[in-house]
Design a protein around this motif. Structure first.
Motif, PDB file in Angstrom:
ATOM      1  N   ASP A 134      11.074 -17.677  17.288  1.00 59.91           N
ATOM      2  CA  ASP A 134      10.190 -16.543  17.577  1.00 59.91           C
ATOM      3  C   ASP A 134       9.856 -16.427  19.067  1.00 59.91           C
ATOM      4  O   ASP A 134       9.799 -15.324  19.617  1.00 59.91           O
ATOM      5  N   SER A 173       7.639 -24.460  25.020  1.00 56.16           N
ATOM      6  CA  SER A 173       8.957 -24.663  24.417  1.00 56.16           C
ATOM      7  C   SER A 173       9.992 -24.838  25.516  1.00 56.16           C
ATOM      8  O   SER A 173      10.135 -23.976  26.393  1.00 56.16           O
ATOM      9  N   VAL A 174      10.705 -25.946  25.448  1.00 55.72           N
ATOM     10  CA  VAL A 174      11.755 -26.224  26.430  1.00 55.72           C
ATOM     11  C   VAL A 174      12.844 -25.159  26.320  1.00 55.72           C
ATOM     12  O   VAL A 174      13.219 -24.522  27.307  1.00 55.72           O
ATOM     13  N   GLY A 175      13.339 -24.936  25.113  1.00 58.38           N
ATOM     14  CA  GLY A 175      14.460 -24.016  24.927  1.00 58.38           C
ATOM     15  C   GLY A 175      14.096 -22.586  25.287  1.00 58.38           C
ATOM     16  O   GLY A 175      14.874 -21.883  25.957  1.00 58.38           O
ATOM     17  N   ASP A 316      10.932 -37.411  22.348  1.00 60.45           N
ATOM     18  CA  ASP A 316      12.270 -38.016  22.246  1.00 60.45           C
ATOM     19  C   ASP A 316      12.248 -39.535  22.446  1.00 60.45           C
ATOM     20  O   ASP A 316      13.291 -40.184  22.339  1.00 60.45           O
ATOM     21  N   ILE A 338       4.623 -32.725  18.471  1.00 66.41           N
ATOM     22  CA  ILE A 338       5.598 -31.675  18.812  1.00 66.41           C
ATOM     23  C   ILE A 338       6.370 -31.210  17.571  1.00 66.41           C
ATOM     24  O   ILE A 338       6.477 -30.020  17.300  1.00 66.41           O
ATOM     25  N   ARG A 382      17.514 -39.710  17.993  1.00 69.13           N
ATOM     26  CA  ARG A 382      16.560 -40.687  18.536  1.00 69.13           C
ATOM     27  C   ARG A 382      16.143 -41.693  17.458  1.00 69.13           C
ATOM     28  O   ARG A 382      15.851 -42.853  17.771  1.00 69.13           O
TER      29      ARG A 382
HETATM   30  C1  EPZ Z   1      14.205 -29.613  23.388  1.00 77.99           C
HETATM   31  O1  EPZ Z   1      14.377 -28.998  22.120  1.00 77.99           O
HETATM   32  C2  EPZ Z   1      15.106 -30.821  23.391  1.00 77.99           C
HETATM   33  N1  EPZ Z   1      16.495 -30.417  23.181  1.00 77.99           N
HETATM   34  C3  EPZ Z   1      14.664 -31.785  22.293  1.00 77.99           C
HETATM   35  O2  EPZ Z   1      15.474 -32.939  22.393  1.00 77.99           O
HETATM   36  C4  EPZ Z   1      13.219 -32.184  22.531  1.00 77.99           C
HETATM   37  O3  EPZ Z   1      12.780 -32.993  21.464  1.00 77.99           O
HETATM   38  C5  EPZ Z   1      12.347 -30.931  22.607  1.00 77.99           C
HETATM   39  O4  EPZ Z   1      12.867 -30.017  23.617  1.00 77.99           O
HETATM   40  C6  EPZ Z   1      10.901 -31.236  22.972  1.00 77.99           C
HETATM   41  O5  EPZ Z   1      10.831 -31.920  24.174  1.00 77.99           O
HETATM   42  C7  EPZ Z   1      17.256 -30.131  24.231  1.00 77.99           C
HETATM   43  O6  EPZ Z   1      16.807 -30.098  25.379  1.00 77.99           O
HETATM   44  C8  EPZ Z   1      18.680 -29.827  23.979  1.00 77.99           C
HETATM   45  P1  EPZ Z   1      11.025 -26.961  21.901  1.00 77.99           P
HETATM   46  P2  EPZ Z   1      13.790 -27.529  21.850  1.00 77.99           P
HETATM   47  O7  EPZ Z   1      11.382 -25.536  21.789  1.00 77.99           O
HETATM   48  O8  EPZ Z   1      13.885 -26.744  23.105  1.00 77.99           O
HETATM   49  C9  EPZ Z   1       8.310 -25.030  18.516  1.00 77.99           C
HETATM   50  C10 EPZ Z   1      16.817 -34.688  21.501  1.00 77.99           C
HETATM   51  O9  EPZ Z   1      16.667 -35.652  20.701  1.00 77.99           O
HETATM   52  N2  EPZ Z   1       8.976 -23.729  18.702  1.00 77.99           N
HETATM   53  O10 EPZ Z   1      10.407 -27.422  23.170  1.00 77.99           O
HETATM   54  O11 EPZ Z   1      14.460 -27.023  20.651  1.00 77.99           O
HETATM   55  C11 EPZ Z   1       9.186 -26.089  17.920  1.00 77.99           C
HETATM   56  O12 EPZ Z   1       9.310 -25.940  16.556  1.00 77.99           O
HETATM   57  C12 EPZ Z   1      16.164 -33.384  21.233  1.00 77.99           C
HETATM   58  O13 EPZ Z   1      17.511 -34.750  22.524  1.00 77.99           O
HETATM   59  C13 EPZ Z   1       8.486 -22.640  18.050  1.00 77.99           C
HETATM   60  O14 EPZ Z   1       7.503 -22.716  17.310  1.00 77.99           O
HETATM   61  O15 EPZ Z   1      12.284 -27.856  21.540  1.00 77.99           O
HETATM   62  C14 EPZ Z   1       8.469 -27.358  18.335  1.00 77.99           C
HETATM   63  O16 EPZ Z   1       7.410 -27.601  17.471  1.00 77.99           O
HETATM   64  C15 EPZ Z   1      15.797 -33.063  19.883  1.00 77.99           C
HETATM   65  N3  EPZ Z   1       9.116 -21.432  18.226  1.00 77.99           N
HETATM   66  C16 EPZ Z   1       7.906 -26.990  19.715  1.00 77.99           C
HETATM   67  O17 EPZ Z   1       7.948 -25.556  19.774  1.00 77.99           O
HETATM   68  C17 EPZ Z   1      10.178 -21.286  19.039  1.00 77.99           C
HETATM   69  O18 EPZ Z   1      10.699 -20.169  19.180  1.00 77.99           O
HETATM   70  C18 EPZ Z   1       8.680 -27.547  20.889  1.00 77.99           C
HETATM   71  O19 EPZ Z   1      10.073 -27.309  20.689  1.00 77.99           O
HETATM   72  C19 EPZ Z   1      10.678 -22.416  19.723  1.00 77.99           C
HETATM   73  C20 EPZ Z   1      10.049 -23.628  19.536  1.00 77.99           C
END
Ligand code: EPZ
Length: 429
Positions: A134, A173-175, A316, A338, A382
């Protein structure tokens, strides 16, 4: 399927070379889609996730050339790869590729920004709703994209190109930060991203984008301001050292005892975790060469930990720290804020003799005097390495199944650990 066999009990001594960060390499490779020029990335780790992303980029038409071994280089150390997306020949990222790795969804930002359209399969896990994409979609909508979900695909269109916007993420959110940042570099006008992720990997990508001609200010803070440009150009960039790999080996040494230099590891990207290890009784010394980790004789103190976005304690490293705390002299409490279900390693650690109770987002770890070898199963990247850490300290032999999870994110793990005295090997059938 490969397995890893470990006989625990050996202390670790020597040196471990820290690889390039997986979580920086992946978005950096994706950034190559933003320019017709050549993006040369040094120090790309040799990992299964990197290989998969290469295939996804190939499908978009990105040419890739990998340098061969140079004098003095070790073929096992990071690769140099030249990525050239002269033409994006396909704006679709198909299900069979994207469903295998969540980060591949991030191609949505650059492909949309450059081609004004993109069709990207929703990543694995639960589909659209309050999560998991989202934040990405609302950011791109604010930048003028028209987005529909069609048969499991995000179909995004911005016929006149993306435009700058004020994006305020309700949660870090990182992504979503990577995607909004990359998209904004080619948008018309100014974009402000508030509550942006500050992870070192986000900064590494932003630094690379600046080398490619992007105009970004606020790098390293939670407010990024991007002035869009017409076109980005090629550049050369070195992937930063993997702070999660660094923290993982630090915990392995803390677990077994010994003295190891984590060469190339950067203490400035890992301060909270290193402070916590110090509080647990581990000796940490940072220098220009890397980080030296030592524990000789003294027991481990229990420490309470809560995962948080950077600069907090990284999710992580949560599983690895839990493995460590199974041997602490007392009870520690670990809270995961997280991801709501990132405790799958608990039941596997219990097979090795750990005493852990779970209550919602909180694990209470009662330290035990001894772990004992067992057959265990890797459930995610992890989690799997937390079982390796526990196995290194367990009496007798442990076997880790489903090693492919480990290969997604740890380069030559068995070789790095066995060079420091661990009794660990891979069994391939
Ligand atoms: C990144 O994932 C990393 N992946 C993850 O590493 C890491 O655990 C995570 O960031 C948190 O640091 C890469 O960098 C490739 P987020 P990402 O969006 O970007 C929520 C590993 O083991 N959220 O920061 O997917 C989500 O559900 C991995 O190397 C929403 O609600 O994580 C979570 O609760 C696994 N809506 C929180 O945000 C969204 O649209 C943080 O997730 C997007 C995320």
């Amino acid at each position: 399927m490969d397995r890893i066999r470990i006989t625990g009990g050996n202390k670790l001594h020597g040196e471990i070379h820290i690889s390039g960060a997986k979580n920086a390499a992946l978005p950096l490779m994706i950034a190559s889609l933003l320019t017709p020029g050549t993006l040369t990335l040094n120090n790309i780790p040799r990992l299964a996730d990197v290989q998969l992303l290469k295939r996804i980029l190939q499908n978009h038409g990105v040419d890739q050339r990998t340098d061969g071994k140079r004098p003095g280089e070790d073929i096992k150390s990071g690769e140099t790869v030249h990525f050239t997306a002269a033409h994006i020949t396909d704006t679709t990222a198909p299900y069979h590729l994207v469903s295998r790795m969540r980060a591949s969804f991030w191609v949505l930002g650059p492909v949309l920004a450059r081609c004004h359209e993109a069709r990207v399969s929703l990543p694995g896990g639960c589909a659209i709703g309050t999560r998991p994409v989202d934040l990405y979609l609302s950011a791109l909508k604010q930048m003028g994209a028209d987005i529909e979900i069609d048969q499991g695909y995000v179909v995004a269109k911005a016929p006149g190109g993306l435009k700058g916007a004020d994006i305020q993420f309700p949660k870090v959110s990182v992504g979503a930060t990577h995607v909004a940042l990359m998209a904004a570099t080619l948008a018309r006008g100014e974009t402000m991203i508030e509550n942006a992720a500050r992870e070192p990997e986000v900064c590494d990508v932003a630094d690379c984008l600046v080398k490619m001609g992007a105009k970004i200010s606020g790098i390293g803070t939670s407010t990024l301001t991007i002035e869009g440009v017409e076109e980005l150009h090629g550049a050369t960039h070195e992937v930063l050292a993997d702070r999660i790999e660094t923290g993982t080996y630090a915990m392995a040494v803390a677990m077994t005892g010994g003295d190891v230099l984590l060469r190339g590891g950067r203490a400035d990207n890992l301060e909270t975790a290193l402070d916590i290890l110090t509080n647990a009784g581990v000796k940490i010394t940072a220098s220009d060469e890397g980080i030296r980790v030592a524990r000789n004789g003294n027991g481990l103190q229990p420490v309470h930990v809560e995962t948080q976005p950077y600069p907090g304690f990284p999710t992580d490293l949560q599983a690895q720290f839990m493995a460590l705390m199974t041997r602490a002299g007392g009870t520690s409490v670990i809270r995961e804020t997280i991801f709501e279900n990132r405790f799958m390693h608990v039941q596997e650690l219990a097979r090795l003799g750990a005493n852990i109770t779970l209550d919602g987002d909180t694990a209470t770890v009662h330290g035990v005097n001894e772990l004992h070898g067992a057959e265990v199963m890797a459930t995610d990247l992890r989690a799997s390495v937390s079982l390796v850490i526990a196995g290194l300290a367990a009496s007798g032999e442990s076997t880790l199944h489903r090693v492919y999870h480990l290969d997604r994110g740890f380069e030559t793990l068995e070789e790095k650990l066995s060079a420091c005295g661990a009794d660990i090997s891979r069994i391939s059938d």
